[in-house]
Design an enzyme around this catalytic site. Sequence first.
Site, short mmCIF file in Angstrom:
data_model
loop_
_atom_site.label_atom_id
_atom_site.label_comp_id
_atom_site.label_asym_id
_atom_site.label_seq_id
_atom_site.Cartn_x
_atom_site.Cartn_y
_atom_site.Cartn_z
N ALA A 266 1.30 -2.54 -9.23
CA ALA A 266 1.40 -2.69 -7.78
C ALA A 266 0.44 -1.71 -7.12
O ALA A 266 -0.12 -0.84 -7.79
CB ALA A 266 2.82 -2.41 -7.31
N MET A 267 0.29 -1.86 -5.80
CA MET A 267 -0.67 -1.01 -5.08
C MET A 267 -0.11 -0.61 -3.72
O MET A 267 0.39 -1.44 -2.97
CB MET A 267 -1.98 -1.80 -4.93
CG MET A 267 -3.05 -1.08 -4.15
SD MET A 267 -3.57 0.44 -5.02
CE MET A 267 -3.99 1.46 -3.61
N GLU A 268 -0.27 0.68 -3.43
CA GLU A 268 0.39 1.29 -2.28
C GLU A 268 -0.37 1.19 -0.96
O GLU A 268 -0.19 2.04 -0.08
CB GLU A 268 0.63 2.77 -2.60
CG GLU A 268 -0.64 3.65 -2.64
CD GLU A 268 -1.21 3.88 -4.03
OE1 GLU A 268 -0.97 3.03 -4.91
OE2 GLU A 268 -1.91 4.89 -4.23
N GLU A 302 5.64 2.94 -5.16
CA GLU A 302 4.64 2.57 -4.13
C GLU A 302 5.09 3.06 -2.76
O GLU A 302 4.28 3.53 -1.97
CB GLU A 302 4.41 1.06 -4.12
CG GLU A 302 4.02 0.44 -5.46
CD GLU A 302 2.90 1.15 -6.20
OE1 GLU A 302 2.04 1.76 -5.53
OE2 GLU A 302 2.89 1.13 -7.45
N HIS A 305 4.41 6.71 -2.34
CA HIS A 305 2.99 7.01 -2.10
C HIS A 305 2.66 7.12 -0.61
O HIS A 305 1.66 7.72 -0.24
CB HIS A 305 2.10 5.90 -2.68
CG HIS A 305 1.63 6.15 -4.09
ND1 HIS A 305 1.12 7.36 -4.49
CD2 HIS A 305 1.54 5.32 -5.16
CE1 HIS A 305 0.75 7.27 -5.78
NE2 HIS A 305 1.00 6.05 -6.20
N1 B3K Z 1 -2.46 3.36 -7.23
C1 B3K Z 1 -2.30 2.12 -7.96
C2 B3K Z 1 -3.15 2.01 -9.17
C3 B3K Z 1 -4.53 1.55 -8.91
C4 B3K Z 1 -5.25 1.29 -10.19
C5 B3K Z 1 -6.69 0.99 -9.97
N2 B3K Z 1 -7.38 0.65 -11.19
C6 B3K Z 1 -0.88 1.90 -8.35
C7 B3K Z 1 -0.02 3.10 -8.40
O1 B3K Z 1 -0.21 4.01 -9.17
O2 B3K Z 1 0.89 3.16 -7.63
ZN ZN Z 2 0.89 5.45 -8.17
#
Ligand code: B3K
Ligand code: ZN
Length: 896
Positions: A266-268, A302, A305
């Site tokens: 997932a992505m924040e 997430e 973050h």
């Molecule tokens: N920050 C993203 C990870 C992104 C990965 C890019 N290759 C997810 C996380 O750690 O919450």
């Molecule tokens: Zn993360």
Amino acid sequence: MKTEHAPTIHRADYRPLPWTVERIDLHFNLDPTATVVTSRLNCVRNPEVEAGPLRLWGDTLECLLLTVDGAEPAAAALRELEDGLEVDLAGERAVVEIHTRIDPQANTTLSGLYLSNGGFFTQCEAEGFRRITYFPDRPDVMARYTVTLEADRERCPVLLSNGNLLEQGELPGGRHYARWEDPFPKPSYLFALVAARLVVLERKAQTASGREVLLQVWVEEGNLDRAGHAMDSLIHSMRWDERTFGLELDLDRFMIVAVADFNMGAMENKGLNIFNTKYVLAKPDTATDVDYEHIESVVAHEYFHNWTGNRVTCRDWFQLTLKEGLTVFRDQQFSADMLAEAAGEEDAASARAVKRIDDVRVLRAAQFPEDAGPMAHPIRPDSYQEINNFYTATVYEKGAEVIRMLHTLLGTEGFRNGMDLYFSYHDGKAVTCDDFVDAMAEANGRDLDQFMRWYAQAGTPRLGARGEWNAADGSYTLRLTQHTPPTPGQAEKLPLVIPVAVGLIAPDGSDLPLQLEGESQPGASTRVLELKTAEQRFRFVGLSAEPVPSLLRGFSAPVLLELEEDDERLAFRMAKDSDPCNRWDAAQRYAERVILALAADLGQGRAAAVPEAFIRAFRSLATDEALDPAFRAQAAALPAEGYLLERMSPADPAALRAALRLLYATLGERLAADWLALCERLPVAGEYRYHPADAGRRALLNLALRYLAAAGNEAGLALARQRFGAAGNMTDRFGALAALVQSASPAREDALAAFHARYKDDALVLDKWFSLQAGAWRWQDDAPGTLLRVKALLDDAAFSLSNPNKVYSLLGTFFRANPAEFHAADGSGHVFWADMVIALDARNPQVAARMARALENWRRYTPALQASIRPQLERVLATKGLSPDVSEVIGKALQD
Ligand code: B3K
Ligand code: ZN
């Protein structure tokens, strides 16, 4: 465009940019093959930096127009670089407008703007924004964003971006638009847009300060009944962060969007988290307890973050653990608290230990091998070729352990004070790991300079311990030593600050109150000793009998403990250690010893048998009714195969597998009556609910089935078939299926077929079906190898090399979780691996690099396997147009 020979980037080379961006106004005219992106940048000169041009990164972009303050720049003022552009700007401020054209449909990398199921989605971390438009695409450039999305109304009825919705409306030609504004400055990696056909589950909630916020979970039509758990998890996360750290949601709206094609979990992105469907969708019929658990922790991660990562972000990508290690620590604490809360006061400690054990398992199975291989790096790396290769177990999980040690050293209150100070200094800024540790030090009046070595040194430290009992004066002297083995590029290691939580156990199994020499009276029965030099002695006094040490309680540091303990002592601690983590650990150590001895014998063609004493110790722990089932499920699970391989020298997957098979079968047979009794007692009555107590019972029951099936126990196999057929939820159904698949029973094929028939249209459940088959062991020596099955499944209608979840389920499981089959002596697995890495690299380098890493520790294997692997590594490295991602991994693996 990136070139084949990726240069190495060094942390020491960081320099602030001469120009940054204060505001950005983005406009997207979305089209599957020709999206036009218009970007207006309000650029500001950085007064603290020597004058220089505006640096814009760009990757696979077609530049249509670039103006500075409304006019095209003179030819000499605009320079094309290999990875972008450079523009000379005059004065203190300038408005730069850039129009680019991109092709989302051709973007198979799933980085930048891409299509999934007809909808548009973005992924920008780490460097995907430069695949959308030219921009100073670095995390230290924090700008305020307004975003307008224009798209076909039919195809994309939902238009989302970060922050708050300003307006939306119709446009001619069946198109519509929406305009969004994010009030908080953010780095480009947190930008996101979604334009797709989705439906929403929404709830209103109040923040602690009484603000009303809108929470949304967006999913594809037909999946609304699977969004509830993610929503609950989000609300729990909000409450927890308010309660624990005084941190509130800062936006009026918080969105989670599920997408089926996604490189990671997932992505924040600010206010618009984008999730792999795997970490959102759950209902009892399709998701297991473990899925529910993972969803809860990824949603929390997430969400957390938003403060640790978004409000305070990283100055450069070397600081990645600043946000990741800290946020993993926060999600681990959250999950532990959720488990403890559900368990009730009496069982809270055991519930927390179960979570801690899970985390330690991951660390040992994934991070320890990384620390011992060619990609070993400190949690804050000094260099990289491709940053995407550094979203590692070291940066994340070891990073979280480093934060945990701070928490241990400073205490809950001291840690919280440090967090408060960190936010008060750095909110809205892009900072470094030093800034974080400095805030912790200042808030607690402590010198943490030596502690910073944890950020700089790679490799798993070895903690040596030796005890000396002095019967004459009733003292026990503990001599602790430390050393960290050399890692690539880092031969010398300095002593670290290692918090060692210690208990001393009396012969009757009770904990002794601890009194160190020089103290006037005994204190608590678990104490944290701080080991700071290569060797230190701690003398405990006032003891009446020789104690048994229990070291590193709660796994207080990410180290390998080297302590000589005979079988008897391990059995004693398995039965008596008051620290549940150490009780589990004693069982793991004993099992490891037994397995490695069996493997040595079987590998040499000698007969071998499981020692009776081990069976006895294992049995008393697994059947101890005073322990809660979730803990027993942990205690009765053998150490991970990946971890055991690392402990074997040379690593011999076939011998290890033979040992594990023998141990499973023996424990299945010898404890058959116990396992069957558990299967009678444990079933959970009533409708499925995701609750840790129920989940613990199901986990232990499924493990019992697994042992019975491995032993070929008829009653056990019949029970597995029956439970598979009658299951009312996925945990039971999948548990029974897994037991059948990990057995010699012919029933496995029928069960797999029935499972497939039932879920043939359900992508996430099919992932389980792929992975189960890829992970299958051979239970008869003349059975066909798993590779044949994996190859056949590549042609299954539901399989696709373009979908990361499918690749991870089938290929990832085979390469990473089935070493004996992958490393079959004929080398067929290695040839297949190279074919797959090459095929994947052409589509999606990040996914390919993950698969490539499955062979990085090849030098630890037997000479015969090394001889089979090397030419395949070389073949991949020689591939024309290889991505920097894969070339970094293989290049390092082959380096002498
Ligand atoms: N920050 C993203 C990870 C992104 C990965 C890019 N290759 C997810 C996380 O750690 O919450
Ligand atoms: Zn993360």
